[in-house]
Design an enzyme around this catalytic site. Structure first.
Site, PDB file in Angstrom:
ATOM      1  N   ARG A   1    -145.757  41.551 -29.460  1.00 21.55           N
ATOM      2  CA  ARG A   1    -144.915  41.707 -30.657  1.00 21.55           C
ATOM      3  C   ARG A   1    -145.328  40.603 -31.611  1.00 21.55           C
ATOM      4  O   ARG A   1    -145.102  39.415 -31.345  1.00 21.55           O
ATOM      5  CB  ARG A   1    -143.430  41.588 -30.285  1.00 21.55           C
ATOM      6  CG  ARG A   1    -142.511  41.746 -31.478  1.00 21.55           C
ATOM      7  CD  ARG A   1    -141.074  41.930 -31.041  1.00 21.55           C
ATOM      8  NE  ARG A   1    -140.190  42.083 -32.167  1.00 21.55           N
ATOM      9  CZ  ARG A   1    -138.977  42.612 -32.087  1.00 21.55           C
ATOM     10  NH1 ARG A   1    -138.513  43.031 -30.934  1.00 21.55           N
ATOM     11  NH2 ARG A   1    -138.227  42.729 -33.159  1.00 21.55           N
TER      12      ARG A   1
ATOM     13  N   HIS B   1    -143.864  50.200 -35.580  1.00 23.10           N
ATOM     14  CA  HIS B   1    -143.065  49.882 -34.390  1.00 23.10           C
ATOM     15  C   HIS B   1    -143.144  51.085 -33.445  1.00 23.10           C
ATOM     16  O   HIS B   1    -142.181  51.829 -33.275  1.00 23.10           O
ATOM     17  CB  HIS B   1    -141.617  49.605 -34.814  1.00 23.10           C
ATOM     18  CG  HIS B   1    -140.811  48.875 -33.798  1.00 23.10           C
ATOM     19  ND1 HIS B   1    -141.256  48.627 -32.516  1.00 23.10           N
ATOM     20  CD2 HIS B   1    -139.548  48.352 -33.856  1.00 23.10           C
ATOM     21  CE1 HIS B   1    -140.312  47.975 -31.845  1.00 23.10           C
ATOM     22  NE2 HIS B   1    -139.278  47.801 -32.630  1.00 23.10           N
TER      23      HIS B   1
ATOM     24  N   GLN C   1    -140.586  51.818 -30.632  1.00 22.35           N
ATOM     25  CA  GLN C   1    -139.321  52.297 -31.191  1.00 22.35           C
ATOM     26  C   GLN C   1    -139.422  53.781 -31.516  1.00 22.35           C
ATOM     27  O   GLN C   1    -138.500  54.553 -31.258  1.00 22.35           O
ATOM     28  CB  GLN C   1    -138.964  51.505 -32.449  1.00 22.35           C
ATOM     29  CG  GLN C   1    -137.636  51.898 -33.091  1.00 22.35           C
ATOM     30  CD  GLN C   1    -136.442  51.452 -32.272  1.00 22.35           C
ATOM     31  OE1 GLN C   1    -136.381  50.307 -31.829  1.00 22.35           O
ATOM     32  NE2 GLN C   1    -135.486  52.341 -32.050  1.00 22.35           N
TER      33      GLN C   1
ATOM     34  N   ASP D   1    -131.581  51.393 -41.167  1.00 22.09           N
ATOM     35  CA  ASP D   1    -132.039  50.097 -40.669  1.00 22.09           C
ATOM     36  C   ASP D   1    -131.458  49.044 -41.603  1.00 22.09           C
ATOM     37  O   ASP D   1    -130.872  49.383 -42.648  1.00 22.09           O
ATOM     38  CB  ASP D   1    -133.575  50.083 -40.670  1.00 22.09           C
ATOM     39  CG  ASP D   1    -134.176  48.873 -39.956  1.00 22.09           C
ATOM     40  OD1 ASP D   1    -133.418  48.071 -39.366  1.00 22.09           O
ATOM     41  OD2 ASP D   1    -135.420  48.732 -39.983  1.00 22.09           O
TER      42      ASP D   1
ATOM     43  N   CYS E   1    -132.071  51.528 -35.208  1.00 21.25           N
ATOM     44  CA  CYS E   1    -132.948  50.837 -34.263  1.00 21.25           C
ATOM     45  C   CYS E   1    -132.273  49.603 -33.663  1.00 21.25           C
ATOM     46  O   CYS E   1    -132.677  49.145 -32.594  1.00 21.25           O
ATOM     47  CB  CYS E   1    -134.249  50.445 -34.950  1.00 21.25           C
ATOM     48  SG  CYS E   1    -134.032  49.499 -36.462  1.00 21.25           S
TER      49      CYS E   1
ATOM     50  N   ARG F   1    -135.151  53.051 -25.148  1.00 18.31           N
ATOM     51  CA  ARG F   1    -136.320  52.179 -25.288  1.00 18.31           C
ATOM     52  C   ARG F   1    -136.915  51.906 -23.909  1.00 18.31           C
ATOM     53  O   ARG F   1    -138.138  51.963 -23.719  1.00 18.31           O
ATOM     54  CB  ARG F   1    -135.931  50.854 -25.955  1.00 18.31           C
ATOM     55  CG  ARG F   1    -135.553  50.929 -27.425  1.00 18.31           C
ATOM     56  CD  ARG F   1    -136.718  51.294 -28.316  1.00 18.31           C
ATOM     57  NE  ARG F   1    -137.866  50.417 -28.136  1.00 18.31           N
ATOM     58  CZ  ARG F   1    -137.944  49.161 -28.592  1.00 18.31           C
ATOM     59  NH1 ARG F   1    -136.944  48.629 -29.282  1.00 18.31           N
ATOM     60  NH2 ARG F   1    -139.027  48.426 -28.386  1.00 18.31           N
TER      61      ARG F   1
END
Length: 357
Positions: free
Chosen positions: A106, A133, A136, A246, A288, A317
């Site tokens: 990440r 991402h 995700q 988001d 998310c 996830r």
């Protein structure tokens, strides 16, 4: 097209490969959660997790997913290893790729995860960058597949993203267009994907970046039959099956906009129950996480047991990351000949499909 060595971008995969990974995720979720059977597909293997940022869902999901598959996860936080400092990124990738069976990263800049993948013999999974991402995306798609409206296939569904063109918004455009969904971004001008999203670089650089992002989505749509609509007119979300938002100020934004973002987004782009009902009486809410409660979304929506999927989405996830690890890692044979569990046929079929693609 064979699967690539690394999972850096869902755009590197075919629609069939993406959906095969989701089938595997759903089968493993059932085997573990319903039957209590853990398919140890990565027995005695090590996952190295490189984080240049703090993380909750990504870190916990990767650690628990690797453990569930019979492997071990090692955490390398900011400043704990050489990563483009005294040692070059390529040298770090070469060393870690020889010591580990699989890596995830990440990172602050997408070039870093690409550099790790280029230099590592072990597969590298992108845990998030300023560009996208993808883990995700896979958890989100899994959640939508598990919650399809009655009588609809995923290709029939509309995903409406509300607000700023963060890298999550861009990633949702990627995955929706990849599998043939109808994607909508309802957001203010200057904060739309064609404007460059992410707010990184000069205005001209952002405009060029926006063109590149849209070109990827449009090319996906040519192959999948999906569509993309970008608008600041709320009419564009009418009929949406999934309403996603988001935070309004992205993690990677390089401009300090905190003094005016409420003026830009509130109240028009706040997801309220009125907005959910305008989209459709059965529309489902997604986020998310982490969320800034009562800014981009109200408590009433986020905590609504009938309309909110954000908590299932967070759990997925882990389930989708299990499937990614099993797909891109060095799988070991399943030891389940003498084990009976209801998901056995589904799990074996999903693994066979992965192998065939």
């Amino acid at each position: 097209m064979a699967y690539p060595k690394d999972f850096i971008d869902t755009n590197d995969l075919t629609k069939e490969q993406v959906l095969a990974i989701e089938d595997l995720a759903i089968a493993m979720k059932k085997a573990i959660k319903v039957d209590g059977y853990y398919p140890h597909l990565l027995r005695n293997q090590s996952l190295g997790m490189i984080f240049q940022q703090v993380s909750t869902r990504t870190r916990v999901s990767f650690e628990t997913a690797m453990c569930d598959l019979g492997g071990h996860a090692e955490f390398f936080g900011p400043g704990t290893i050489q990563l483009g400092g005294h040692e070059s990124l390529g040298d770090t990738a070469r060393v870690m790729g020889s010591l580990l069976d699989i890596m995830m990263a990440r990172v602050n800049r997408h070039a870093d995860v690409e550099g790790l993948a280029a230099g590592s013999a072990a597969p590298v999974l992108n845990g998030m960058s300023e560009f996208n991402h993808p883990t995700q995306e896979m958890g989100d798609l899994m959640t939508m597949l598990e919650n399809l409206p009655e009588g609809k296939k995923i290709e029939d569904c509309t995903l409406a993203f509300i607000g700023d063109a963060t890298q999550v918004c861009v990633s949702l455009m990627f995955i929706a267009s990849k599998v043939g969904m109808h994607f909508v971004q309802f957001g203010p001008k200057g904060h739309q994907i064609p404007d460059g999203g992410l707010h990184v670089g000069t205005k001209e650089e952002r405009a060029e970046f926006g063109k590149q992002l849209m070109a990827i989505g449009e090319e996906n749509c040519k192959k999948s039959g999906g569509t993309i609509v970008i608008s600041d007119d709320i009419e564009c979300i009418k009929g949406a099956d999934f309403v996603y938002t988001d935070v309004w100020y992205g993690l990677y934004d390089d401009e300090v906009s905190g003094t005016n973002y409420m003026d830009v987004f509130y109240p028009k782009y706040q997801v309220t129950m009125d907005m959910m009902n305008f989209a459709g009486p059965n529309s489902k809410f997604m986020h998310c996480l982490p969320a800034t409660r009562n800014e981009e979304v109200t408590d009433e929506v986020m905590d609504n047991p009938e309309r909110s999927l954000c908590w299932d989405e967070a759990e997925n996830r882990k389930h989708s990351i299990r499937a990614l690890l099993a797909t891109f890692g060095r799988r070991t044979p399943l030891n389940d000949e003498d084990v009976e569990y209801s998901a056995k046929d589904e799990l074996h079929a999903a693994l066979a499909k992965i192998e065939s693609l």
